[in-house]
Motif scaffolding. Structure first.
Motif, PDB file in Angstrom:
ATOM      1  N   GLN A 175       0.831  -1.209   0.000  1.00 36.12           N
ATOM      2  CA  GLN A 175       0.000   0.000   0.000  1.00 36.12           C
ATOM      3  C   GLN A 175       0.868   1.263   0.000  1.00 36.12           C
ATOM      4  O   GLN A 175       0.610   2.234   0.713  1.00 36.12           O
ATOM      5  N   ALA A 176       1.913   1.203  -0.819  1.00 33.04           N
ATOM      6  CA  ALA A 176       2.864   2.320  -0.895  1.00 33.04           C
ATOM      7  C   ALA A 176       2.725   3.080  -2.209  1.00 33.04           C
ATOM      8  O   ALA A 176       3.637   3.804  -2.601  1.00 33.04           O
ATOM      9  N   ILE A 177       1.582   2.908  -2.896  1.00 35.04           N
ATOM     10  CA  ILE A 177       1.354   3.613  -4.164  1.00 35.04           C
ATOM     11  C   ILE A 177       0.208   4.605  -3.999  1.00 35.04           C
ATOM     12  O   ILE A 177      -0.876   4.250  -3.526  1.00 35.04           O
ATOM     13  N   LEU A 178       0.466   5.861  -4.359  1.00 36.73           N
ATOM     14  CA  LEU A 178      -0.554   6.909  -4.344  1.00 36.73           C
ATOM     15  C   LEU A 178      -0.806   7.380  -5.763  1.00 36.73           C
ATOM     16  O   LEU A 178       0.130   7.461  -6.563  1.00 36.73           O
ATOM     17  N   VAL A 179      -2.058   7.670  -6.075  1.00 37.83           N
ATOM     18  CA  VAL A 179      -2.388   8.251  -7.375  1.00 37.83           C
ATOM     19  C   VAL A 179      -2.850   9.685  -7.139  1.00 37.83           C
ATOM     20  O   VAL A 179      -3.770   9.924  -6.345  1.00 37.83           O
ATOM     21  N   VAL A 180      -2.172  10.622  -7.788  1.00 35.52           N
ATOM     22  CA  VAL A 180      -2.443  12.046  -7.585  1.00 35.52           C
ATOM     23  C   VAL A 180      -2.814  12.678  -8.923  1.00 35.52           C
ATOM     24  O   VAL A 180      -2.243  12.328  -9.966  1.00 35.52           O
ATOM     25  N   GLU A 181      -3.772  13.591  -8.891  1.00 36.32           N
ATOM     26  CA  GLU A 181      -4.141  14.276 -10.121  1.00 36.32           C
ATOM     27  C   GLU A 181      -2.966  15.117 -10.621  1.00 36.32           C
ATOM     28  O   GLU A 181      -2.117  15.546  -9.838  1.00 36.32           O
ATOM     29  N   ASP A 182      -2.922  15.360 -11.917  1.00 38.71           N
ATOM     30  CA  ASP A 182      -1.824  16.119 -12.505  1.00 38.71           C
ATOM     31  C   ASP A 182      -1.741  17.522 -11.892  1.00 38.71           C
ATOM     32  O   ASP A 182      -2.766  18.164 -11.631  1.00 38.71           O
ATOM     33  N   PHE A 183      -0.525  17.977 -11.673  1.00 37.24           N
ATOM     34  CA  PHE A 183      -0.329  19.329 -11.145  1.00 37.24           C
ATOM     35  C   PHE A 183       0.887  19.951 -11.796  1.00 37.24           C
ATOM     36  O   PHE A 183       1.711  19.282 -12.409  1.00 37.24           O
ATOM     37  N   ASN A 184       0.989  21.266 -11.642  1.00 39.05           N
ATOM     38  CA  ASN A 184       2.107  22.007 -12.230  1.00 39.05           C
ATOM     39  C   ASN A 184       2.390  23.222 -11.359  1.00 39.05           C
ATOM     40  O   ASN A 184       1.551  23.629 -10.559  1.00 39.05           O
ATOM     41  N   PHE A 185       3.578  23.781 -11.491  1.00 42.19           N
ATOM     42  CA  PHE A 185       3.935  25.004 -10.787  1.00 42.19           C
ATOM     43  C   PHE A 185       4.187  26.099 -11.819  1.00 42.19           C
ATOM     44  O   PHE A 185       4.733  25.832 -12.901  1.00 42.19           O
ATOM     45  N   ASP A 186       3.813  27.325 -11.479  1.00 37.92           N
ATOM     46  CA  ASP A 186       4.045  28.445 -12.407  1.00 37.92           C
ATOM     47  C   ASP A 186       5.543  28.661 -12.622  1.00 37.92           C
ATOM     48  O   ASP A 186       5.994  28.904 -13.740  1.00 37.92           O
ATOM     49  N   VAL A 187       6.287  28.579 -11.529  1.00 35.42           N
ATOM     50  CA  VAL A 187       7.753  28.695 -11.605  1.00 35.42           C
ATOM     51  C   VAL A 187       8.347  27.609 -10.717  1.00 35.42           C
ATOM     52  O   VAL A 187       7.718  27.187  -9.734  1.00 35.42           O
TER      53      VAL A 187
END
Length: 209
Positions: free
Chosen positions: A121-133
């Protein structure tokens, strides 16, 4: 296998990601894992080690003393390995430590590693994200929200993202790779695997060919 999709705050989005049993729920093959990790570590070795042997030493070729009458052993060259500054006997030479491994074995090893992490149980699914800088502080905020602040983590992206990669680069315990760069060693070396939604399709496609 259904897994809840989280946002970068660590909260459930209400969506579920379907992880393929053919990739995340197989019976792990320990020997395939061993071979793939062994190959990965072997490829990290540069193999540029080199010591000068007798023929490569710079020095005079003059016979250093007469053949007889000295009461000591005969000696013909100052470059002899028995003298200080002489060449080295059977010294290391440049060598390629690379090893070959069948593609199917490598796929099996990576599926086995992912299945091990899934069972833990060491797998996480996260929605896509980004940083401006690129900002290390922002990435540390994501780690804290996901409960990974003091753990080794591997983030798997669908495509290369310079902002996310540069934001993580200064953090010793975290690494960011794309789905095509993932390796058995990196999977097993991390305490937690964070899969972005966009990485799932490419990862499953690469490992089920």
């Amino acid at each position: 296998m259904k897994v809840a999709v989280l946002d970068i705050k660590g909260k459930e989005t209400g969506r579920k990601a379907d992880l393929s049993d053919a990739v995340f729920a197989i019976e792990p093959n320990d020997h395939a894992v061993y071979l793939d990790v062994k190959q990965y570590l072997a490829h990290q070795r540069q193999g540029t080690h080199k010591a000068k042997e007798r023929a490569e030493i710079a020095g005079s070729t003059r016979k250093i003393k007469k053949q007889k009458g000295t009461g000591t052993a005969r000696a013909g060259s100052i470059k002899s390995p028995i003298f200080r500054g002489g060449g080295r006997i059977f010294g290391p030479r440049p060598k390629d430590y690379g090893q070959k491994l069948n593609k199917n074995v490598k796929r099996l090893a990576r599926k086995s590693a992912l299945s091990i992490k899934s069972k833990e149980q060491a797998i996480l699914v996260v929605e896509d994200f980004n940083f401006d800088v690129p900002k290390t502080k922002d990435f540390k905020g994501v780690l804290k929200s996901l409960g990974l602040e003091n753990k080794k983590s591997l983030f798997v992206l669908g495509d290369s993202n310079n902002s996310v990669y540069l934001s993580s680069r200064n953090l010793k315990g975290s690494e960011v790779v794309t789905s095509s760069e993932i390796s058995t060693y990196k999977i097993l070396n991390a305490s937690s695997i964070v899969l972005l939604e966009s990485a799932l399709e490419g990862l499953e496609s690469n490992l089920t060919k």
